[in-house]
Every structure is written in C-alpha cells, then in structure tokens.
Design an enzyme around this catalytic site. Sequence first.
Site, PDB file in Angstrom:
ATOM      1  N   SER A   7       0.953  -1.126  -0.003  1.00  0.00           N
ATOM      2  CA  SER A   7      -0.025   0.011  -0.006  1.00  0.00           C
ATOM      3  C   SER A   7       0.888   1.275   0.014  1.00  0.00           C
ATOM      4  CB  SER A   7      -0.852  -0.019   1.401  1.00  0.00           C
ATOM      5  OG  SER A   7      -1.493   1.349   1.244  1.00  0.00           O
ATOM      6  N   HIS A  65      -8.217   0.876  -4.385  1.00  0.00           N
ATOM      7  CA  HIS A  65      -9.210   0.653  -3.267  1.00  0.00           C
ATOM      8  C   HIS A  65     -10.004   1.966  -3.015  1.00  0.00           C
ATOM      9  CE1 HIS A  65      -9.743  -0.469   1.338  1.00  0.00           C
ATOM     10  NE2 HIS A  65     -10.776  -0.225   0.825  1.00  0.00           N
ATOM     11  N   MET A 136     -11.901  -5.800   5.007  1.00  0.00           N
ATOM     12  CA  MET A 136     -10.934  -4.687   5.806  1.00  0.00           C
ATOM     13  C   MET A 136     -10.716  -5.590   7.178  1.00  0.00           C
ATOM     14  SD  MET A 136     -10.163  -1.861   4.011  1.00  0.00           S
ATOM     15  CE  MET A 136      -9.461  -1.361   5.475  1.00  0.00           C
ATOM     16  N   GLY A 144      -1.240   1.962   9.532  1.00  0.00           N
ATOM     17  CA  GLY A 144      -0.674   1.722  10.919  1.00  0.00           C
ATOM     18  C   GLY A 144      -1.371   1.317  11.857  1.00  0.00           C
ATOM     19  N   ASP A 174      -6.784  -6.317   4.385  1.00  0.00           N
ATOM     20  CA  ASP A 174      -6.279  -5.059   4.354  1.00  0.00           C
ATOM     21  C   ASP A 174      -6.342  -4.438   5.594  1.00  0.00           C
ATOM     22  OD1 ASP A 174      -5.245  -2.570   3.539  1.00  0.00           O
ATOM     23  OD2 ASP A 174      -6.962  -1.922   2.362  1.00  0.00           O
ATOM     24  N   GLY A 176      -3.241  -3.990   8.968  1.00  0.00           N
ATOM     25  CA  GLY A 176      -2.511  -4.497  10.017  1.00  0.00           C
ATOM     26  C   GLY A 176      -1.866  -5.706   9.539  1.00  0.00           C
ATOM     27  N   GLY A 196       1.021  -2.134   4.193  1.00  0.00           N
ATOM     28  CA  GLY A 196       1.622  -0.836   3.944  1.00  0.00           C
ATOM     29  C   GLY A 196       2.858  -0.665   4.903  1.00  0.00           C
TER      30      GLY A 196
END
Length: 219
Positions: A7, A65, A136, A144, A174, A176, A196
């Site tokens: 990400s 997204h 999600m 984060g 998506d 963590g 990410g």
Amino acid sequence: MFLISPSILASDFSNLESEISAMKRAGAELIHVDVMDGHFVPNITIGIPVVASLRKKTDLVLDVHLMISNPLTYAPQFADAGADLIVFHIESDSNPQAVIDAIKAKDKKAGIALKPKTLAESVFPYLGQVDMVLVMTVEPGFGGQKFMTDMCPKISAIRKECERIGVSPDLEVDGGIDCDTIGQTVRAGANVFVAGSALFGKPDYTDAVAALRKAAKEA
Ligand code: DX5
Ligand code: ZN
C-alpha cells in the site's frame, strides 16, 4: 498462489516512482492505491491523476481501493486512468450492482470491500460477479492500525460461500497485515495481502516482501 499488494499510503510520496519500482524488484505482484475522499472515511489521500501517473511508470497490477462516496461516478474515471482492479465499498451510497457493471463495461477487474462491522452475508449476492472481495481488517481511513483478529471468521465465511456456489474470486485482506498476523488470514482463506507499514516501513523491501510471503506459506 499468494499475491502481495504493497500500500503506497505508507510510501514516500515525493519519490513514488522509485518506491514502486523498488517494490517490483522486491517481488510484489500488485500496487495498492488507497483513495480516500474525506467523506466516506475521515481522511483525504490521492486520486485519479496519481493513478494516471503511476500507470505510465509501472506494469504492476494497480489495485485501486476506493474509500469514497459515489463510486459509480468515479470508478469509470479510475478505469480510464489505468487502474487494473477497482475495489469499491459495499457500504457506499452507490448501487453495488451498478458499480460492478460500470467497472466491467470498462473491461477492468471489479472488487467489493467490506468494513469491519459489515456482515459477510452482505456480499454473498455479488460473489459470482466480482474478481475480488476485500475484507478490511482495520477501520478504513488510516495506515498503521492494529489488525483485528475477529475478522478471520468473516474471511472464512466468504471463502466457504464461494466454494459452496463454485466461484473463486481473490480474497484480499487489508489493514495491520505483517509477518505475525498474515498466517491467520491465510488459514481463514485469504490469498491477496495488502501491507503498508510492514513493507514501506522497512529498510530492505526485498527482505520485507520475502518475509511476508514466507510467513504466508508457513501458515
Ligand atoms: C486503510 C487502508 C490500508 C492501509 C494499510 O484504510 O485501506 O490499505 O494503507 O496500511 P497498514 O498495512 O499499515 O495497516
Ligand atoms: Zn486499502
């Protein structure tokens, strides 16, 4: 096969080209682009011109997204900008069927995303038509955040329903995702992993992607 989608929300936006080239060299298969409108979620990120610029610089799959209101209006514009896969939220104000049809009309892959509080069953009517379901594992809006373990039964329920009706969309998670959390999502049935901070936050992207893939394979 497991696919990794870094990400760019966690990347250095002033060096986007080098950031995504480095992720390609590191072995990532997709690039995850988090589009936020300050309305559907309480944050604003990037939009159509950035996708168009990225398209000129990479052949990685652009996994866009959309955390936005009114995806029916904007999804075709992201398609024209060069997105390969356009994922919209079922909780948005647009009719899900109409958004899927609009994305397909542009010959792009369509994905449907669910926020943590949205039940698995809400996407069941669309499983035969989408290329991807995105579960999600944090509240959308920010990178984060801490992985929500209690989303795993939802992933399993969606995978189970896909098997029951004989379809096999990709199942993406998506929020963590890191070496400690990825395993439980694999066991629940996920095969595409957005990360990410666990990737762009690391000094060596090749090591970071390899470590994530290893943790997925060992699950
Ligand atoms: C959150 C975004 C995520 C986010 C993931 O709203 O959809 O894609 O960037 O970031 P990490 O991996 O840091 O949780
Ligand atoms: Zn995302």
